[in-house]
Scaffold this motif. Structure first.
Motif, PDB file in Angstrom:
ATOM      1  N   GLY A  10      13.101  -5.131 -16.149  1.00  0.00           N
ATOM      2  CA  GLY A  10      13.084  -6.117 -17.237  1.00  0.00           C
ATOM      3  C   GLY A  10      11.648  -6.443 -17.614  1.00  0.00           C
ATOM      4  N   PRO A  11      11.321  -7.731 -17.670  1.00  0.00           N
ATOM      5  CA  PRO A  11       9.960  -8.104 -18.068  1.00  0.00           C
ATOM      6  C   PRO A  11       8.963  -8.058 -16.905  1.00  0.00           C
ATOM      7  CG  PRO A  11      11.315 -10.063 -17.829  1.00  0.00           C
ATOM      8  CD  PRO A  11      12.197  -8.903 -17.485  1.00  0.00           C
ATOM      9  N   PHE A  12       9.419  -7.581 -15.742  1.00  0.00           N
ATOM     10  CA  PHE A  12       8.564  -7.620 -14.557  1.00  0.00           C
ATOM     11  C   PHE A  12       8.175  -6.233 -14.061  1.00  0.00           C
ATOM     12  CE2 PHE A  12      11.399 -11.445 -13.797  1.00  0.00           C
ATOM     13  CZ  PHE A  12      10.512 -12.330 -14.387  1.00  0.00           C
ATOM     14  N   LEU A  13       7.065  -6.192 -13.339  1.00  0.00           N
ATOM     15  CA  LEU A  13       6.677  -4.971 -12.624  1.00  0.00           C
ATOM     16  C   LEU A  13       6.763  -5.262 -11.133  1.00  0.00           C
ATOM     17  CD1 LEU A  13       3.483  -3.926 -14.632  1.00  0.00           C
ATOM     18  CD2 LEU A  13       5.812  -3.063 -14.916  1.00  0.00           C
ATOM     19  N   LEU A  14       7.375  -4.349 -10.395  1.00  0.00           N
ATOM     20  CA  LEU A  14       7.519  -4.548  -8.957  1.00  0.00           C
ATOM     21  C   LEU A  14       6.686  -3.524  -8.198  1.00  0.00           C
ATOM     22  CD1 LEU A  14      11.392  -5.003  -8.584  1.00  0.00           C
ATOM     23  CD2 LEU A  14       9.652  -6.708  -9.072  1.00  0.00           C
ATOM     24  N   VAL A  15       5.961  -4.008  -7.203  1.00  0.00           N
ATOM     25  CA  VAL A  15       5.166  -3.119  -6.374  1.00  0.00           C
ATOM     26  C   VAL A  15       5.474  -3.448  -4.915  1.00  0.00           C
ATOM     27  CG1 VAL A  15       2.848  -2.378  -5.741  1.00  0.00           C
ATOM     28  CG2 VAL A  15       3.308  -3.106  -8.070  1.00  0.00           C
ATOM     29  N   THR A  16       5.886  -2.442  -4.175  1.00  0.00           N
ATOM     30  CA  THR A  16       6.096  -2.652  -2.748  1.00  0.00           C
ATOM     31  C   THR A  16       5.109  -1.776  -2.011  1.00  0.00           C
ATOM     32  OG1 THR A  16       8.417  -3.053  -3.123  1.00  0.00           O
ATOM     33  CG2 THR A  16       7.784  -2.596  -0.874  1.00  0.00           C
ATOM     34  N   ILE A  17       4.193  -2.401  -1.298  1.00  0.00           N
ATOM     35  CA  ILE A  17       3.182  -1.622  -0.593  1.00  0.00           C
ATOM     36  C   ILE A  17       3.724  -1.280   0.797  1.00  0.00           C
ATOM     37  CG2 ILE A  17       0.792  -1.554   0.210  1.00  0.00           C
ATOM     38  CD1 ILE A  17       0.165  -3.663  -1.968  1.00  0.00           C
ATOM     39  N   GLN A  18       4.009   0.007   0.990  1.00  0.00           N
ATOM     40  CA  GLN A  18       4.664   0.448   2.227  1.00  0.00           C
ATOM     41  C   GLN A  18       3.716   1.195   3.147  1.00  0.00           C
ATOM     42  OE1 GLN A  18       7.658  -0.260   3.088  1.00  0.00           O
ATOM     43  NE2 GLN A  18       8.958  -0.532   1.291  1.00  0.00           N
ATOM     44  N   VAL A  19       2.516   1.441   2.658  1.00  0.00           N
ATOM     45  CA  VAL A  19       1.585   2.226   3.467  1.00  0.00           C
ATOM     46  C   VAL A  19       0.357   1.387   3.791  1.00  0.00           C
ATOM     47  CG1 VAL A  19       2.273   4.481   2.586  1.00  0.00           C
ATOM     48  CG2 VAL A  19       0.556   3.152   1.364  1.00  0.00           C
ATOM     49  N   ASP A  20      -0.424   1.846   4.745  1.00  0.00           N
ATOM     50  CA  ASP A  20      -1.678   1.174   5.029  1.00  0.00           C
ATOM     51  C   ASP A  20      -2.641   1.420   3.885  1.00  0.00           C
ATOM     52  OD1 ASP A  20      -1.624  -0.299   7.430  1.00  0.00           O
ATOM     53  OD2 ASP A  20      -1.395   1.585   8.529  1.00  0.00           O
ATOM     54  N   LEU A  21      -3.169   0.352   3.365  1.00  0.00           N
ATOM     55  CA  LEU A  21      -4.062   0.472   2.224  1.00  0.00           C
ATOM     56  C   LEU A  21      -5.452   0.889   2.667  1.00  0.00           C
ATOM     57  CD1 LEU A  21      -3.406  -2.718   0.093  1.00  0.00           C
ATOM     58  CD2 LEU A  21      -3.010  -0.374  -0.598  1.00  0.00           C
ATOM     59  N   TYR A  22      -6.006   1.844   1.964  1.00  0.00           N
ATOM     60  CA  TYR A  22      -7.439   2.051   2.102  1.00  0.00           C
ATOM     61  C   TYR A  22      -8.057   1.760   0.736  1.00  0.00           C
ATOM     62  CZ  TYR A  22      -5.990   6.734   0.615  1.00  0.00           C
ATOM     63  OH  TYR A  22      -5.412   7.779  -0.051  1.00  0.00           O
ATOM     64  N   ASP A  23      -9.368   1.699   0.669  1.00  0.00           N
ATOM     65  CA  ASP A  23     -10.021   1.128  -0.507  1.00  0.00           C
ATOM     66  C   ASP A  23      -9.660   1.832  -1.813  1.00  0.00           C
ATOM     67  OD1 ASP A  23     -11.049  -0.304   1.516  1.00  0.00           O
ATOM     68  OD2 ASP A  23     -13.153   0.047   1.073  1.00  0.00           O
ATOM     69  N   ARG A  24      -9.678   3.181  -1.771  1.00  0.00           N
ATOM     70  CA  ARG A  24      -9.407   3.951  -2.987  1.00  0.00           C
ATOM     71  C   ARG A  24      -7.996   3.643  -3.525  1.00  0.00           C
ATOM     72  NH1 ARG A  24     -12.659   5.194  -6.324  1.00  0.00           N
ATOM     73  NH2 ARG A  24     -11.094   4.749  -7.861  1.00  0.00           N
ATOM     74  N   LEU A  25      -7.051   3.589  -2.592  1.00  0.00           N
ATOM     75  CA  LEU A  25      -5.645   3.355  -2.946  1.00  0.00           C
ATOM     76  C   LEU A  25      -5.490   1.984  -3.596  1.00  0.00           C
ATOM     77  CD1 LEU A  25      -3.067   5.003  -2.482  1.00  0.00           C
ATOM     78  CD2 LEU A  25      -2.694   3.745  -0.375  1.00  0.00           C
ATOM     79  N   ALA A  26      -6.186   0.988  -3.045  1.00  0.00           N
ATOM     80  CA  ALA A  26      -6.108  -0.372  -3.582  1.00  0.00           C
ATOM     81  C   ALA A  26      -6.735  -0.424  -4.978  1.00  0.00           C
ATOM     82  CB  ALA A  26      -6.812  -1.336  -2.639  1.00  0.00           C
ATOM     83  N   LEU A  27      -7.850   0.268  -5.161  1.00  0.00           N
ATOM     84  CA  LEU A  27      -8.511   0.290  -6.471  1.00  0.00           C
ATOM     85  C   LEU A  27      -7.640   0.975  -7.521  1.00  0.00           C
ATOM     86  CD1 LEU A  27     -12.199   1.105  -5.490  1.00  0.00           C
ATOM     87  CD2 LEU A  27     -11.418  -0.939  -6.679  1.00  0.00           C
TER      88      LEU A  27
END
Lengths: 137, 146
Positions: A10-27
């Motif tokens: 709908g009007p929303f965006l959903l993000v589920t972070i399932q992995v360990d974040l490293y800097d590049r991925l977060a950027l």
């Protein structure tokens, strides 16, 4: 290359972070989300970090940035599912994640987003309608 | 009495595990390795999270300012306490003014300047030695019950 998927609901965006974040991925996530908001005209972003076991100053900054950038594009951001140990660590680190809304779980986060959007749509007609689990300022 | 005090104060290293960290992709495996050791010595979840967050801050500094280096992961004991000691060593440009670098909000990069002072708050022991032109060595200890 790894990428964190962004779902549209709908009007929303959903993000589920399932992995360990490293800097590049977060950027990349930051850039993808902002582009996606602009493209879809989404009014809210919900980021589920319940599977994230550590958030350091860099990732905290990215989360804060996403909130501010989305706001510039007229979308609200809610971060949900933070683990208690992560909350303790973030505050001791000196990063209380100002500027983003938080909620305990996805369900409450969705309610919060809906109430935010309704609030803006109704304008000043109903200023009392506030949810109990948001943190701001 | 003196001898007992000396014994308590002595930190014994039980296990040494050096790990080179040269690229950003090495960070996640490094964090996982630290976690394995923390779980092994039965560190509580909150302390584990603090340790790994501190490690993540320091390893980023090492990559960003020191051009990568090596981290020594050790299981240490002092009396009845056991803990994890991490030594981050790089051959980068070094830090000219350590007391400034340890101040909240100070940064030469684009960050918030929380890295070093924040890290210090998350661990039990924190030591930094740096020589301009030679490199930087940061040592932290987190006790399992600390």
């Amino acid at each position: 290359m790894d990428r964190i998927p962004i779902l549209r609901m709908g009007p929303f965006l959903l993000v589920t972070i399932q992995v360990d974040l490293y800097d590049r991925l977060a950027l990349d996530l930051e850039a993808d989300l902002v582009k996606m908001v602009s493209k879809t005209g989404a009014q809210g972003i919900l980021i589920d970090i319940s599977a994230v076991s550590i958030v350091d100053s860099f990732m905290g900054r990215i989360i804060g940035n996403i909130g501010v950038m989305a706001k510039l594009l007229d979308a609200e951001t809610v971060v949900v599912g933070m683990q208690p140990a992560v909350a303790i660590t973030l505050v001791e680190l000196g990063l209380p994640l100002k500027g983003v809304f938080t909620a305990l779980n996805v369900e409450r986060g969705m309610d919060l987003l809906k109430s935010k959007i309704q609030l803006f749509e109704q304008d000043e007609t109903d200023p009392e309608n506030d949810s109990d689990d948001h943190i701001t300022e | 009495m003196k001898r007992i005090l000396k014994m308590i104060a002595t930190i014994i290293s039980l296990n040494k595990d050096p790990m080179p960290v040269a690229r950003e992709q090495d960070v996640v495996p490094f964090r996982n390795r630290v976690k394995e050791y923390a779980v092994k010595i039965k560190m509580g979840l909150v302390n584990q999270t603090k340790l790994i967050t501190a490690a993540s801050e320091l390893v980023r500094n090492m990559l960003r300012y020191g051009g990568g280096g090596e981290v020594l992961i050790e299981v240490v004991s002092r009396g009845r306490d056991s803990g994890i000691r991490l030594t981050f060593k790089d051959d980068g440009p070094g830090i000219p003014d350590i007391s400034l670098a340890l101040k909240d909000g100070y940064s030469t990069g684009k960050s918030l300047g929380l890295g070093l002072p924040g890290t210090k708050r998350l661990v039990n022991e924190f030591d930094i030695k740096s020589e301009v032109g030679k490199g930087t060595k940061v040592t932290i200890i987190k006790w399992a019950n600390g």
